[in-house]
Design an enzyme around this catalytic site. Structure first.
Site, PDB file in Angstrom:
ATOM      1  N   ASP A   1       1.522   6.973 -92.683  1.00  0.00           N
ATOM      2  CA  ASP A   1       2.853   6.018 -92.160  1.00  0.00           C
ATOM      3  C   ASP A   1       4.053   6.569 -93.107  1.00  0.00           C
ATOM      4  O   ASP A   1       4.970   5.707 -93.337  1.00  0.00           O
ATOM      5  CB  ASP A   1       2.817   4.497 -92.574  1.00  0.00           C
ATOM      6  CG  ASP A   1       1.557   4.161 -91.435  1.00  0.00           C
ATOM      7  OD1 ASP A   1       1.033   4.913 -90.996  1.00  0.00           O
ATOM      8  OD2 ASP A   1       1.285   3.020 -91.685  1.00  0.00           O
TER       9      ASP A   1
ATOM     10  N   GLU B   1       2.511   4.114 -88.015  1.00  0.00           N
ATOM     11  CA  GLU B   1       1.955   2.648 -87.721  1.00  0.00           C
ATOM     12  C   GLU B   1       3.183   2.519 -86.122  1.00  0.00           C
ATOM     13  O   GLU B   1       4.301   2.786 -86.614  1.00  0.00           O
ATOM     14  CB  GLU B   1       2.370   1.471 -88.510  1.00  0.00           C
ATOM     15  CG  GLU B   1       2.241   0.072 -88.062  1.00  0.00           C
ATOM     16  CD  GLU B   1       2.388  -0.983 -89.120  1.00  0.00           C
ATOM     17  OE1 GLU B   1       2.290  -0.743 -90.515  1.00  0.00           O
ATOM     18  OE2 GLU B   1       2.400  -2.276 -88.897  1.00  0.00           O
TER      19      GLU B   1
ATOM     20  N   LYS C   1      -1.639   4.246 -85.009  1.00  0.00           N
ATOM     21  CA  LYS C   1      -2.235   2.991 -85.238  1.00  0.00           C
ATOM     22  C   LYS C   1      -1.509   1.967 -84.970  1.00  0.00           C
ATOM     23  O   LYS C   1      -0.345   1.925 -85.270  1.00  0.00           O
ATOM     24  CB  LYS C   1      -3.078   3.079 -86.562  1.00  0.00           C
ATOM     25  CG  LYS C   1      -1.671   3.095 -87.751  1.00  0.00           C
ATOM     26  CD  LYS C   1      -2.562   3.409 -89.166  1.00  0.00           C
ATOM     27  CE  LYS C   1      -1.610   3.288 -90.300  1.00  0.00           C
ATOM     28  NZ  LYS C   1      -0.984   2.030 -90.591  1.00  0.00           N
TER      29      LYS C   1
ATOM     30  N   LYS D   1      -2.471  -2.179 -89.735  1.00  0.00           N
ATOM     31  CA  LYS D   1      -2.367  -1.769 -91.010  1.00  0.00           C
ATOM     32  C   LYS D   1      -3.450  -0.622 -91.429  1.00  0.00           C
ATOM     33  O   LYS D   1      -2.953   0.381 -92.130  1.00  0.00           O
ATOM     34  CB  LYS D   1      -2.362  -2.837 -92.215  1.00  0.00           C
ATOM     35  CG  LYS D   1      -1.157  -3.829 -91.872  1.00  0.00           C
ATOM     36  CD  LYS D   1       0.043  -3.356 -91.696  1.00  0.00           C
ATOM     37  CE  LYS D   1       1.143  -4.737 -91.201  1.00  0.00           C
ATOM     38  NZ  LYS D   1       2.473  -4.106 -90.884  1.00  0.00           N
TER      39      LYS D   1
ATOM     40  N   CYS E   1      -0.759  -0.596 -95.974  1.00  0.00           N
ATOM     41  CA  CYS E   1      -1.840   0.311 -95.141  1.00  0.00           C
ATOM     42  C   CYS E   1      -2.495   1.219 -95.940  1.00  0.00           C
ATOM     43  O   CYS E   1      -3.548   1.526 -95.501  1.00  0.00           O
ATOM     44  CB  CYS E   1      -0.756   0.809 -94.366  1.00  0.00           C
ATOM     45  SG  CYS E   1       0.393   0.017 -93.060  1.00  0.00           S
TER      46      CYS E   1
HETATM   47  N1  TIU Z   1       2.473   1.176 -93.588  1.00  0.00           N
HETATM   48  C1  TIU Z   1       2.640  -0.208 -94.007  1.00  0.00           C
HETATM   49  O1  TIU Z   1       2.149  -0.225 -95.113  1.00  0.00           O
HETATM   50  N2  TIU Z   1       3.198  -1.084 -93.152  1.00  0.00           N
HETATM   51  C2  TIU Z   1       3.748  -2.289 -93.392  1.00  0.00           C
HETATM   52  O2  TIU Z   1       4.315  -3.229 -92.921  1.00  0.00           O
HETATM   53  N3  TIU Z   1       4.126  -2.271 -94.978  1.00  0.00           N
HETATM   54  C3  TIU Z   1       4.562  -3.133 -95.428  1.00  0.00           C
HETATM   55  O3  TIU Z   1       4.670  -3.113 -96.916  1.00  0.00           O
HETATM   56  N4  TIU Z   1       5.309  -3.882 -95.082  1.00  0.00           N
END
Ligand code: TIU
Length: 223
Positions: A23, A71, A128, A131, A161
């Site tokens: 991500d 994500e 995806k 998470k 994630c």
């Molecule tokens: N990629 C990921 O960690 N998605 C999140 O929403 N992370 C946050 O820390 N919000």
């Protein structure tokens, strides 16, 4: 290839390993995206870019498999849980228009991977909705079809994630090595605890090492 890791050394077999970059999208690392929508300072994550770039270069040089995740949701938002849509209770929600396009929606500028770490041709990209990178994706099938049993994990955010994916991978039998300085959180203390949770109890979810230890091992095999 032995890597000096915690809680003990990690025996990397490059043919059986994938470098997974989680991500590293504009939505998390640049202003105006999902990360900022949740009230976070996106500057906290940018220190991961350079270490990942260096590890990625060494990994590609050694001929290892690289995989990326993003994500995000379908443009019709049919895969978006209602509670996730309004998460943060801010003015903007997932799917709303922002400076980088619709927030966390596939195909939008903000959803894509930052230019510094852009996937090379042939490197699989996993989209995806959640998470964890295994939930509702074909990651497990791709890894199995390529004979991968080890995952070197990088990306953001450490406790969300990255941790979710490592837990999913651990239960599926993969050996995960989390690269400490190649992961980051909006909250430094969560980053620290996220890493400690992986390596505690004899490596309950996996191993942790700094990027210099991985890069050194890769150089030893390529030189
Ligand atoms: N990629 C990921 O960690 N998605 C999140 O929403 N992370 C946050 O820390 N919000």
């Amino acid at each position: 290839m032995r890597i000096d890791a915690e809680p003990y050394e990690y025996d990397l077999d490059l043919k059986s390993a994938a470098l997974l970059i989680i991500d590293m999208q504009r939505d998390f690392l640049e202003p105006g995206g999902f990360g900022e929508m949740l009230g976070n300072d996106v500057g906290q994550l940018r220190r991961t870019i350079e270490p990942i770039r260096a590890l990625l270069a060494a990994w590609r040089q050694a001929g290892g498999l690289v995989m990326h995740t993003r994500e995000g949701h379908r443009p019709d938002l049919a895969d978006l849980p209602p509670a996730k849509r309004i998460r943060g209770r801010g003015i903007t929600c997932i799917g709303d228009a922002g400076p980088m396009g619709r927030i966390l929606v596939r195909g939008e500028v903000g959803h894509d991977i930052i230019p510094e770490l852009y996937p090379a041709a042939g490197e699989p990209v996993i989209d995806k909705p959640g998470k964890g990178a295994f939930f509702a994706t074909d990651l497990h099938a791709i890894l199995r079809n390529r004979g991968i049993s080890q995952i070197v994990v990088t990306g953001v955010t450490t406790e969300v994630c990255v941790n979710t994916t490592v837990r999913e991978a651990n239960d599926r039998g993969y050996d995960c090595l989390v690269v400490a300085d190649c992961c980051g959180s909006y909250f430094p203390e969560f980053h620290e605890m996220g890493l400690r949770m992986v390596k505690a109890q004899g490596g309950i979810f996996g191993w942790v090492a700094p990027s210099r230890a991985v890069i050194q091992a890769l150089r030893d095999v390529t030189s």
